[in-house]
Design an enzyme around this catalytic site. Structure first.
Site, PDB file in Angstrom:
ATOM      1  N   ASP A  46       0.828  -1.210   0.000  1.00  0.00           N
ATOM      2  CA  ASP A  46       0.000   0.000   0.000  1.00  0.00           C
ATOM      3  C   ASP A  46       0.860   1.257   0.000  1.00  0.00           C
ATOM      4  O   ASP A  46       0.690   2.150  -0.830  1.00  0.00           O
ATOM      5  CB  ASP A  46      -0.912   0.025   1.237  1.00  0.00           C
ATOM      6  CG  ASP A  46      -2.167  -0.805   1.063  1.00  0.00           C
ATOM      7  OD1 ASP A  46      -2.782  -0.719  -0.009  1.00  0.00           O
ATOM      8  OD2 ASP A  46      -2.536  -1.524   1.996  1.00  0.00           O
ATOM      9  N   THR A 139      -7.732  -6.240  -0.690  1.00  0.00           N
ATOM     10  CA  THR A 139      -6.737  -6.895   0.165  1.00  0.00           C
ATOM     11  C   THR A 139      -6.928  -8.403   0.214  1.00  0.00           C
ATOM     12  O   THR A 139      -5.964  -9.169   0.167  1.00  0.00           O
ATOM     13  CB  THR A 139      -6.798  -6.320   1.596  1.00  0.00           C
ATOM     14  OG1 THR A 139      -6.559  -4.913   1.542  1.00  0.00           O
ATOM     15  CG2 THR A 139      -5.764  -6.971   2.486  1.00  0.00           C
TER      16      THR A 139
END
Length: 347
Positions: A46, A139
């Site tokens: 991320d 995710t």
């Protein structure tokens, strides 16, 4: 107005961010680390993805001030004890940028990486130009080695005018027909769209010319397909599908890649209804919305209104999100409204 320069920069930024994420995903799968915690590989991806996109946009466009609305910020990275993790992220970013020939000689410090990530603190809004980024969307898919996306959009005066989305694990041909034996050469898509110019897809590896895509022309609800995530949907999804007479099993894909799949006709319907009180972030929908609409699709709420990206980091709507084709929209809106009324739901 043409956005050729911005599109070229966005494609380069997203492609490099996807390259970084793929390297992290390999490590993730080998180590079997899956939990997203402050210092997990998922979080490194991320941070690293956001830094790469920020740095590439700065270098390619050289704006007076880059306005980026994004998910990550560096509060945890600046705390004592985070130095080693920050060094790991900085190395990921450096190695990724070095893989691009024009960036090989560019020095990069940990402070440069922190500042690049913090470019994502913009609040967006209805005035000026703002980039909108989801550095790693999906995710659950990411940690399983399956579908995830890197999504980037450009807002101008509150309107989405450009969108780029990398889907590193999405087959070039079709998400519906994919098998475990699919050639790795045929996997990895880069979708992009600018207002008024249509939606295109090409290989994320850059070894194919862009191909224009269109949403499905199917008008028969009996043959229509739903796109859903792997996690359990809320019950109203099943109620709506039953009202519509949908017979096909859902096509399961995590992340904004569902928008991309619908834009090229892999399925006809994607519904997103969340629990009361949940606020949708604009980065979860801005890239996908223009990719779908420029391919001839529709993105709206349960009242049929287009999504409003001009109110800051969050969408100003309360009634779910409907993504479909223009031909099927009236039937789906009717089924959605009836289902909401029957179940006495409030969103």
């Amino acid at each position: 107005m043409s956005y050729e320069k911005e599109l070229a920069a966005a494609k380069k930024a997203v492609t490099l961010a996807a390259r970084l994420s793929q390297e992290v995903q390999k490590t993730l799968l080998q180590s079997q680390v899956w939990k997203k915690s402050d210092r997990s590989p998922v979080t490194a991806a991320d941070y690293g993805s956001q830094a790469v996109v920020s740095l590439v946009l700065e270098r390619e466009l050289q704006p007076d001030k880059l306005s980026l609305v994004a998910e990550e910020e560096t509060g945890d990275l600046r705390k004592n004890g985070s130095e080693a993790f920050l060094e790991d992220i900085a190395k990921l970013v450096k190695d990724t940028l070095a893989s691009e020939e024009s960036y090989t000689s560019s020095p990069l410090s940990t402070d440069d990486v922190l500042n690049a990530i913090d470019c994502g603190k913009s609040e967006g809004g209805c005035k000026g130009s703002h980039w909108v980024l989801d550095p790693i969307d999906g995710t659950r898919g990411f940690v399983r080695g399956e579908q995830y996306a890197v999504g980037l959009a450009l807002l101008v005066e509150g309107k989405v005018v450009l969108g780029v989305m990398a889907c590193p694990n999405l087959p070039l041909a079709s998400a519906v027909c994919a098998t475990d034996n699919s050639s790795q050469e045929d996997v990895g898509c880069l979708f992009f769209a600018t207002t008024g110019s249509g939606t295109y897809v090409q290989s994320l590896k850059g070894n194919s010319l862009p191909q224009k895509v269109q949403v499905s022309s199917n008008e028969n609800l009996d043959e229509a397909k739903f796109l859903e995530s792997y996690h359990k949907p809320i019950p109203i999804h099943g109620t709506i599908a039953k009202k519509l007479g949908i017979k096909a099993l859902p096509v399961r894909i995590d992340s904004q890649a569902k928008y991309a799949a619908l834009s090229r006709g892999d399925a006809e319907i994607y519904l997103r209804f969340t629990l009361n009180g949940y606020r949708e972030c604009i980065w979860d929908h801005a890239p996908g919305s223009i990719i779908t609409t420029e391919a001839g699709g529709v993105v709206c709420d349960a009242t049929g209104k287009s999504l409003d990206f001009s109110k800051g980091k969050y969408l100003a709507h309360k009634t779910g999100i409907i993504v479909t084709t223009k031909k099927l929209k009236p039937w789906i809106l009717k089924a959605v409204r009836e289902s909401i009324e029957e179940e006495n739901l409030y969103f």
